[in-house]
Scaffold this motif. Structure first.
Motif, PDB file in Angstrom:
ATOM      1  N   THR A   1      23.096  20.465  21.771  1.00 17.01           N
ATOM      2  CA  THR A   1      23.231  20.123  20.358  1.00 17.01           C
ATOM      3  C   THR A   1      24.323  19.066  20.213  1.00 17.01           C
ATOM      4  OG1 THR A   1      22.666  22.400  19.799  1.00 17.01           O
ATOM      5  CG2 THR A   1      23.671  21.076  18.066  1.00 17.01           C
ATOM      6  N   PRO A   2      24.027  17.937  19.565  1.00 21.48           N
ATOM      7  CA  PRO A   2      25.023  16.869  19.474  1.00 21.48           C
ATOM      8  C   PRO A   2      26.368  17.304  18.890  1.00 21.48           C
ATOM      9  CG  PRO A   2      22.899  16.008  18.864  1.00 21.48           C
ATOM     10  CD  PRO A   2      22.733  17.491  19.028  1.00 21.48           C
ATOM     11  N   SER A   3      26.384  18.205  17.910  1.00 21.41           N
ATOM     12  CA  SER A   3      27.656  18.652  17.332  1.00 21.41           C
ATOM     13  C   SER A   3      28.476  19.454  18.326  1.00 21.41           C
ATOM     14  CB  SER A   3      27.414  19.480  16.071  1.00 21.41           C
ATOM     15  OG  SER A   3      26.973  18.636  15.026  1.00 21.41           O
ATOM     16  N   ALA A   4      27.823  20.025  19.351  1.00 18.86           N
ATOM     17  CA  ALA A   4      28.535  20.799  20.370  1.00 18.86           C
ATOM     18  C   ALA A   4      29.031  19.910  21.510  1.00 18.86           C
ATOM     19  CB  ALA A   4      27.632  21.896  20.920  1.00 18.86           C
ATOM     20  N   MET A   5      28.607  18.654  21.528  1.00 14.40           N
ATOM     21  CA  MET A   5      29.023  17.730  22.579  1.00 14.40           C
ATOM     22  C   MET A   5      30.407  17.174  22.276  1.00 14.40           C
ATOM     23  SD  MET A   5      25.405  15.697  23.008  1.00 14.40           S
ATOM     24  CE  MET A   5      25.804  14.682  24.410  1.00 14.40           C
ATOM     25  N   THR A   6      31.140  16.861  23.320  1.00 13.08           N
ATOM     26  CA  THR A   6      32.452  16.229  23.146  1.00 13.08           C
ATOM     27  C   THR A   6      32.239  14.742  22.862  1.00 13.08           C
ATOM     28  OG1 THR A   6      32.705  15.659  25.475  1.00 13.08           O
ATOM     29  CG2 THR A   6      33.503  17.846  24.788  1.00 13.08           C
ATOM     30  N   PRO A   7      33.222  14.087  22.271  1.00  9.90           N
ATOM     31  CA  PRO A   7      33.079  12.644  22.048  1.00  9.90           C
ATOM     32  C   PRO A   7      32.810  11.864  23.339  1.00  9.90           C
ATOM     33  CG  PRO A   7      34.890  13.490  20.736  1.00  9.90           C
ATOM     34  CD  PRO A   7      34.422  14.621  21.614  1.00  9.90           C
ATOM     35  N   THR A   8      33.377  12.310  24.449  1.00  6.30           N
ATOM     36  CA  THR A   8      33.144  11.649  25.739  1.00  6.30           C
ATOM     37  C   THR A   8      31.689  11.803  26.161  1.00  6.30           C
ATOM     38  OG1 THR A   8      35.420  12.169  26.347  1.00  6.30           O
ATOM     39  CG2 THR A   8      33.947  11.494  28.124  1.00  6.30           C
ATOM     40  N   GLU A   9      31.119  12.995  25.983  1.00  4.86           N
ATOM     41  CA  GLU A   9      29.711  13.219  26.330  1.00  4.86           C
ATOM     42  C   GLU A   9      28.792  12.370  25.447  1.00  4.86           C
ATOM     43  OE1 GLU A   9      29.448  17.831  27.864  1.00  4.86           O
ATOM     44  OE2 GLU A   9      29.749  17.488  25.715  1.00  4.86           O
ATOM     45  N   ILE A  10      29.120  12.279  24.169  1.00  5.95           N
ATOM     46  CA  ILE A  10      28.307  11.480  23.255  1.00  5.95           C
ATOM     47  C   ILE A  10      28.366  10.014  23.641  1.00  5.95           C
ATOM     48  CG2 ILE A  10      28.127  10.669  20.860  1.00  5.95           C
ATOM     49  CD1 ILE A  10      28.994  13.516  20.028  1.00  5.95           C
ATOM     50  N   LYS A  11      29.561   9.528  23.967  1.00  2.93           N
ATOM     51  CA  LYS A  11      29.713   8.131  24.375  1.00  2.93           C
ATOM     52  C   LYS A  11      28.906   7.848  25.638  1.00  2.93           C
ATOM     53  CE  LYS A  11      33.254   4.619  24.973  1.00  2.93           C
ATOM     54  NZ  LYS A  11      34.681   4.320  24.968  1.00  2.93           N
ATOM     55  N   ALA A  12      28.941   8.774  26.601  1.00  5.15           N
ATOM     56  CA  ALA A  12      28.182   8.606  27.846  1.00  5.15           C
ATOM     57  C   ALA A  12      26.679   8.630  27.570  1.00  5.15           C
ATOM     58  CB  ALA A  12      28.555   9.698  28.840  1.00  5.15           C
ATOM     59  N   TYR A  13      26.238   9.509  26.681  1.00  8.79           N
ATOM     60  CA  TYR A  13      24.815   9.601  26.354  1.00  8.79           C
ATOM     61  C   TYR A  13      24.337   8.330  25.642  1.00  8.79           C
ATOM     62  CZ  TYR A  13      20.401  11.084  24.411  1.00  8.79           C
ATOM     63  OH  TYR A  13      19.069  11.148  24.078  1.00  8.79           O
ATOM     64  N   ASN A  14      25.161   7.822  24.717  1.00  9.80           N
ATOM     65  CA  ASN A  14      24.781   6.641  23.939  1.00  9.80           C
ATOM     66  C   ASN A  14      24.867   5.333  24.721  1.00  9.80           C
ATOM     67  OD1 ASN A  14      24.139   8.024  21.601  1.00  9.80           O
ATOM     68  ND2 ASN A  14      26.140   7.722  20.666  1.00  9.80           N
ATOM     69  N   ALA A  15      25.497   5.353  25.892  1.00  4.99           N
ATOM     70  CA  ALA A  15      25.664   4.126  26.680  1.00  4.99           C
ATOM     71  C   ALA A  15      24.300   3.500  26.968  1.00  4.99           C
ATOM     72  CB  ALA A  15      26.385   4.421  27.979  1.00  4.99           C
ATOM     73  N   GLY A  16      24.133   2.252  26.577  1.00  4.52           N
ATOM     74  CA  GLY A  16      22.893   1.529  26.836  1.00  4.52           C
ATOM     75  C   GLY A  16      21.830   1.703  25.771  1.00  4.52           C
TER      76      GLY A  16
ATOM     77  N   ILE B   1      23.120   9.045  19.024  1.00  3.69           N
ATOM     78  CA  ILE B   1      23.871  10.082  18.319  1.00  3.69           C
ATOM     79  C   ILE B   1      24.956   9.448  17.463  1.00  3.69           C
ATOM     80  CG2 ILE B   1      25.366  12.094  18.583  1.00  3.69           C
ATOM     81  CD1 ILE B   1      23.932  12.603  21.273  1.00  3.69           C
ATOM     82  N   LYS B   2      24.979   9.848  16.189  1.00  3.81           N
ATOM     83  CA  LYS B   2      26.015   9.404  15.252  1.00  3.81           C
ATOM     84  C   LYS B   2      26.725  10.640  14.709  1.00  3.81           C
ATOM     85  CE  LYS B   2      23.807   5.188  13.704  1.00  3.81           C
ATOM     86  NZ  LYS B   2      23.206   4.476  12.599  1.00  3.81           N
ATOM     87  N   CYS B   3      28.037  10.517  14.557  1.00  2.00           N
ATOM     88  CA  CYS B   3      28.844  11.620  14.030  1.00  2.00           C
ATOM     89  C   CYS B   3      29.468  11.205  12.703  1.00  2.00           C
ATOM     90  CB  CYS B   3      29.946  11.994  15.011  1.00  2.00           C
ATOM     91  SG  CYS B   3      29.321  12.598  16.575  1.00  2.00           S
ATOM     92  N   ARG B   4      29.598  12.184  11.830  1.00  2.00           N
ATOM     93  CA  ARG B   4      30.264  11.985  10.544  1.00  2.00           C
ATOM     94  C   ARG B   4      31.220  13.146  10.330  1.00  2.00           C
ATOM     95  NH1 ARG B   4      24.780  10.683   7.162  1.00  2.00           N
ATOM     96  NH2 ARG B   4      24.350   8.720   8.174  1.00  2.00           N
ATOM     97  N   LYS B   5      32.300  12.858   9.658  1.00  2.00           N
ATOM     98  CA  LYS B   5      33.245  13.914   9.310  1.00  2.00           C
ATOM     99  C   LYS B   5      33.063  14.233   7.836  1.00  2.00           C
ATOM    100  CE  LYS B   5      36.680  13.265  12.830  1.00  2.00           C
ATOM    101  NZ  LYS B   5      38.071  13.115  13.157  1.00  2.00           N
ATOM    102  N   THR B   6      32.913  15.520   7.551  1.00  2.00           N
ATOM    103  CA  THR B   6      32.759  15.958   6.173  1.00  2.00           C
ATOM    104  C   THR B   6      33.805  17.016   5.874  1.00  2.00           C
ATOM    105  OG1 THR B   6      31.174  17.676   6.805  1.00  2.00           O
ATOM    106  CG2 THR B   6      30.264  15.544   6.188  1.00  2.00           C
TER     107      THR B   6
END
Length: 112
Positions: free
Chosen positions: A37-52, A61-66
């Motif tokens: 689940t993207p919300s359970a991923m760390t910012p580092t994991e998201i950055k690695a997944y989004n690479a390329g 994956i995009k994150c928002r703070k609410t």
């Protein structure tokens, strides 16, 4: 004359490439959706997944703070893929329309 046509043809080919992918149903970058689940991923994991991946890719994956409900200070990070964000926005828009319709139909039916 020919020197003007070649750059225009090259530009047209570049602009038509994304349309060709959309017409075939393929994406320019083949990637499986995230297993976690993207919300359970760390910012580092998201950055690695989004690479390329381009930012418009359905699995980007995009994150928002609410603000957390009931709090004026605490924020919650919510992350989804572009595909899921479309669903979330569509559902919340539909809920808002339904609530507005229910409110106006009840408000307009009373006669004073």
């Amino acid at each position: 004359m020919m020197t003007r046509i070649l750059p225009m043809l090259a530009a047209a080919a570049l602009l038509a490439a994304p349309a060709a992918f959309a017409a075939e149903g393929a994406t320019p970058v083949d990637r499986a959706p995230p297993t976690k689940t993207p919300s359970a991923m760390t910012p580092t994991e998201i950055k690695a997944y989004n690479a390329g991946l381009p930012e418009t890719h359905p699995y980007f994956i995009k994150c928002r703070k609410t603000l957390e409900l009931g709090s004026l200070v605490k924020k919650v990070r919510v992350c989804h893929t572009n595909e899921k964000w479309k669903e979330v926005i569509a559902n919340s828009s539909q809920n808002a329309r339904d609530a507005t319709e229910a409110f106006t139909s009840k408000g307009g039916s009373s006669s004073n």
